[in-house]
Design a protein around this motif. Structure first.
Motif, PDB file in Angstrom:
ATOM      1  N   GLY B  67     -57.370  -2.595  -9.411  1.00  0.00           N
ATOM      2  CA  GLY B  67     -58.365  -1.786  -8.705  1.00  0.00           C
ATOM      3  C   GLY B  67     -59.072  -0.845  -9.664  1.00  0.00           C
ATOM      4  O   GLY B  67     -60.305  -0.726  -9.651  1.00  0.00           O
ATOM      5  N   LEU B  68     -58.294  -0.202 -10.541  1.00  0.00           N
ATOM      6  CA  LEU B  68     -58.900   0.717 -11.501  1.00  0.00           C
ATOM      7  C   LEU B  68     -59.776  -0.033 -12.490  1.00  0.00           C
ATOM      8  O   LEU B  68     -60.856   0.430 -12.861  1.00  0.00           O
ATOM      9  N   GLY B 154     -50.200  13.464   0.498  1.00  0.00           N
ATOM     10  CA  GLY B 154     -49.814  14.447  -0.508  1.00  0.00           C
ATOM     11  C   GLY B 154     -50.953  14.749  -1.462  1.00  0.00           C
ATOM     12  O   GLY B 154     -51.327  15.914  -1.663  1.00  0.00           O
ATOM     13  N   VAL B 155     -51.531  13.668  -2.038  1.00  0.00           N
ATOM     14  CA  VAL B 155     -52.591  13.872  -3.039  1.00  0.00           C
ATOM     15  C   VAL B 155     -53.802  14.532  -2.414  1.00  0.00           C
ATOM     16  O   VAL B 155     -54.360  15.492  -2.971  1.00  0.00           O
ATOM     17  N   ILE B 156     -54.193  14.035  -1.234  1.00  0.00           N
ATOM     18  CA  ILE B 156     -55.413  14.571  -0.617  1.00  0.00           C
ATOM     19  C   ILE B 156     -55.225  16.033  -0.236  1.00  0.00           C
ATOM     20  O   ILE B 156     -56.105  16.863  -0.444  1.00  0.00           O
ATOM     21  N   PRO B 179     -62.669  18.120 -13.092  1.00  0.00           N
ATOM     22  CA  PRO B 179     -62.812  16.813 -13.749  1.00  0.00           C
ATOM     23  C   PRO B 179     -63.216  15.736 -12.746  1.00  0.00           C
ATOM     24  O   PRO B 179     -62.363  15.060 -12.165  1.00  0.00           O
ATOM     25  N   VAL B 180     -64.524  15.575 -12.519  1.00  0.00           N
ATOM     26  CA  VAL B 180     -65.015  14.684 -11.469  1.00  0.00           C
ATOM     27  C   VAL B 180     -64.554  13.252 -11.702  1.00  0.00           C
ATOM     28  O   VAL B 180     -64.113  12.561 -10.771  1.00  0.00           O
ATOM     29  N   ALA B 181     -64.623  12.802 -12.969  1.00  0.00           N
ATOM     30  CA  ALA B 181     -64.243  11.417 -13.261  1.00  0.00           C
ATOM     31  C   ALA B 181     -62.792  11.174 -12.905  1.00  0.00           C
ATOM     32  O   ALA B 181     -62.443  10.155 -12.315  1.00  0.00           O
ATOM     33  N   TYR B 185     -61.372   8.407 -10.237  1.00  0.00           N
ATOM     34  CA  TYR B 185     -60.401   7.343 -10.471  1.00  0.00           C
ATOM     35  C   TYR B 185     -59.152   7.521  -9.626  1.00  0.00           C
ATOM     36  O   TYR B 185     -58.534   6.545  -9.197  1.00  0.00           O
ATOM     37  N   LEU B 186     -58.781   8.787  -9.360  1.00  0.00           N
ATOM     38  CA  LEU B 186     -57.622   9.040  -8.500  1.00  0.00           C
ATOM     39  C   LEU B 186     -57.882   8.455  -7.112  1.00  0.00           C
ATOM     40  O   LEU B 186     -57.046   7.748  -6.537  1.00  0.00           O
ATOM     41  N   LEU B 187     -59.089   8.738  -6.582  1.00  0.00           N
ATOM     42  CA  LEU B 187     -59.447   8.229  -5.259  1.00  0.00           C
ATOM     43  C   LEU B 187     -59.418   6.706  -5.254  1.00  0.00           C
ATOM     44  O   LEU B 187     -58.876   6.075  -4.341  1.00  0.00           O
TER      45      LEU B 187
END
Lengths: 313, 294
Positions: B67-68, B154-156, B179-181, B185-187
């Motif tokens: 996915g990444l 958790g992340v959100i 850090p928008v990038a 990528y996290l999303l």
């Protein structure tokens, strides 16, 4: 090479080869206009939303004929385009989400219909799901003849309407100002995309048919700035990918034709991305390094002049 | 018991997808969600070939990596001058084709079924159970989806402020020093995780429906992000329940019915939403023109 000759002489492979070449050719041609009109993913959406149309056509007639599927899929594809334009026009939802909504709801409906067909007692339903993943090897003479007519129709129509399509691809506002029926032309182009997609589904399947439209057009864009050349190149790229796909899959057992054609097409794209004149990555790097060199030389000569002036003072 | 497990699985899928879908819809990246859901296929197949088992966690890892890679390739092509939607199309079809070729090359010794990957079969969920020291711990899929949902929540909730700012104004977020990038990528990593844990139950293509349809419906019903996430989850779960009921009546594909139910709910929101619905707009316009006429 022997296998290539075998393939050329075997009548069954001839049909498949011809079918794949035609398919690559006509979707490459029509894909150029879709790409320029920023509608590349429309092919994907239309392919998915063709499914309920195909299922309903089968349920109504009980036969598997490519022409009937074409009609059913064409109708549901047109409904999908109307759905997308309604959602974007009458709400604040953006076009990408609208495409996703229409794509998945039509596909969901198609799956429901497909399971209905499987659970009821229609006679020769086996092979209907082959349409989804595509099986080029299942093409027979009559299918290829239908494809031949459809592809010839699309290519001729694109040649005749080349000027009009060119205008609406680059500047629809200007076209409207000149008095062209822009709405009709846009619908016509959309109709051609629907037809190309539906014909392609049988060979490469619902998911990969988008690649036939997009990838050759993007690759051709790297080589030229003229639409005429781009359309021809894109058609040739599509046809070449079809040949490679058929050839490789006929030489190796258990290699599917459709995905291999798509990968061949992707390979062409990567080659274009790297080596395209002016736009390719390599060409860009050369231009940049040349610019840097001339800059350095200019600076050097200027320094030399300065030093000379200084010493003469 | 079957009903319970199917409904629970469906509700978990719906919640995972609905939360992430809100951010995708707001950032206008719905079709990237579509692309990821297709291009995780080679990741699943490669993870299967390397590990030789259908151990879900290895597949989850493989698919998240893919996915990444998908997102990375899409951005790479976009930066080198390909139109955004065309680069999405090129990348996901190529990766999907690789996946299909890998599956058909290993067809003999693989029990991955293409149909299963694409359509999923939620009714089989309760057969594939996880046993721990002889005790039946319930279906594997439920555990995996539950863990995925926990990670997502958790992340959100940890980075809610950052995600919110990135969704609405990435330029401001970058200026403030977020850090928008990284968050992008996290999303995307979370989206691939959600896709993979759902694909066994609803299939790769219908995951897109669960990602986008409930979130879009919620987008029409509210103007607040927090409320949008909760409404989206509620719509997702409601469509799971309705879809399951309808599928039993019609004897049809459960996943297909769920997406159709979500689509019907979306159409209702599209027509009847109090603030952005078609009917409300027409009424407002009529009262406006009535006022001006008087």
């Amino acid at each position: 090479m022997q296998s290539l000759l075998d393939m050329m002489t075997d009548p069954n492979s001839q049909w498949i080869l011809l079918g794949c070449v035609l398919l690559g050719l006509c979707s490459g041609v029509i894909g150029c206009f879709a790409y320029l009109r920023k509608q590349s993913l429309m092919g994907d959406t239309l392919a998915h939303s063709a499914l309920p149309g195909i299922c309903i056509a089968f349920m109504l007639t009980g036969t598997k004929s490519i022409l009937l599927f074409l009609i059913g899929a064409g109708i549901s594809g047109l409904l999908a385009t109307f759905g997308i334009s309604w959602i974007t026009r009458y709400s604040r939802i953006k076009s990408d989400a609208a495409m996703g909504i229409v794509l998945s709801s039509f596909f969901g409906l198609g799956i429901v219909l497909l399971t209905q067909i499987q659970h009821s007692d229609y006679g020769n339903q086996s092979g209907l799901d082959k349409f989804l993943f595509g099986q080029a090897a299942s093409m027979i003479g009559s299918d290829v003849q239908t494809m031949l007519i459809v592809c010839a129709f699309i290519v001729i129509a694109c040649t005749l309407l080349f000027k009009e399509f060119k205008l609406i691809s680059f500047d629809p506002g200007f076209a409207r100002g000149l008095g062209f029926p822009v709405g009709v032309l846009e619908q016509l182009l959309m109709f051609f995309i629907v037809v190309a997609v539906v014909v392609g589904i049988q060979a490469v399947g619902v998911v990969l048919v988008a690649a036939l439209l997009i990838t050759p057009a993007v690759s051709a864009r790297y080589w030229t700035d003229r639409l005429g050349i781009m359309v021809v190149m894109s058609g040739l790229f599509g046809a070449l990918a079809g040949v490679v796909g058929t050839w490789l899959s006929s030489t190796t057992a258990s290699l599917p034709t459709g995905p291999i054609s798509v990968l061949a097409s992707t390979l062409l794209f990567i080659v274009s991305l790297l080596f395209g004149p002016r736009r390719g990555l390599l060409a860009k790097r050369i231009v940049r390094s040349r610019a840097r060199q001339t800059l350095m030389e200019e600076q050097k000569s200027r320094m030399r002049d300065l030093v000379k002036e200084g010493s003469s003072l | 018991m079957t009903d319970f497990w199917v409904l629970l699985t469906g509700a978990l899928v719906a919640s995972c997808c609905a939360i992430l879908g809100c951010f995708l819809v707001l950032r206008r990246m719905s079709m990237i969600g579509d692309a990821i859901s297709h291009s995780v296929l080679p990741g699943i197949v490669i993870a299967f070939m390397m590990s030789g088992s259908r151990d879900s966690f290895i597949m989850l890892l493989g698919a998240s990596v893919l996915g990444l890679i998908t997102v990375f390739l899409i951005q790479l092509f976009q930066q080198s001058g390909v139109q955004a939607d065309a680069s999405i199309g090129v990348v996901f079809t190529a990766l999907f084709a690789i996946g299909v070729v890998l599956v058909s090359l290993n067809l003999k010794n693989v029990d991955i079924d293409l149909d299963c990957v694409l359509y999923g079969e939620i009714a089989h969920v309760h057969w594939n159970t996880w046993e721990m020291s002889g005790m039946d711990m319930g279906p594997k899929a439920v555990w995996m989806l539950g863990i995925t949902l926990l990670i997502i929540i958790g992340v959100i909730s940890l980075f809610y402020k950052q995600f919110k700012l990135c969704a609405f104004d990435p330029a401001l977020a970058a200026a403030i020093g977020i850090p928008v990038a990284l968050f992008h990528y996290l999303l995307m990593g979370l989206v691939s995780m959600a896709t993979v844990s759902s694909f066994e139950s609803v299939g790769a293509i219908l995951v897109v429906g669960m990602l986008i349809i409930p979130a879009s419906a919620a987008y029409l019903l509210t103007d607040r992000l927090g409320a949008m996430i909760f409404i989206s989850v509620a719509i997702g779960i409601a469509s799971t329940g309705i879809g399951y009921g309808v599928s039993i009546v019609l004897d049809a594909s459960i996943a297909g019915c769920m997406v159709c139910a979500a689509a019907v709910l979306f159409i209702l929101a599209f027509l009847l939403s109090p603030s952005h619905g078609l009917v409300a707009r027409k009424l407002r316009r009529r009262t406006l023109s009535g006022n001006t006429a008087v």
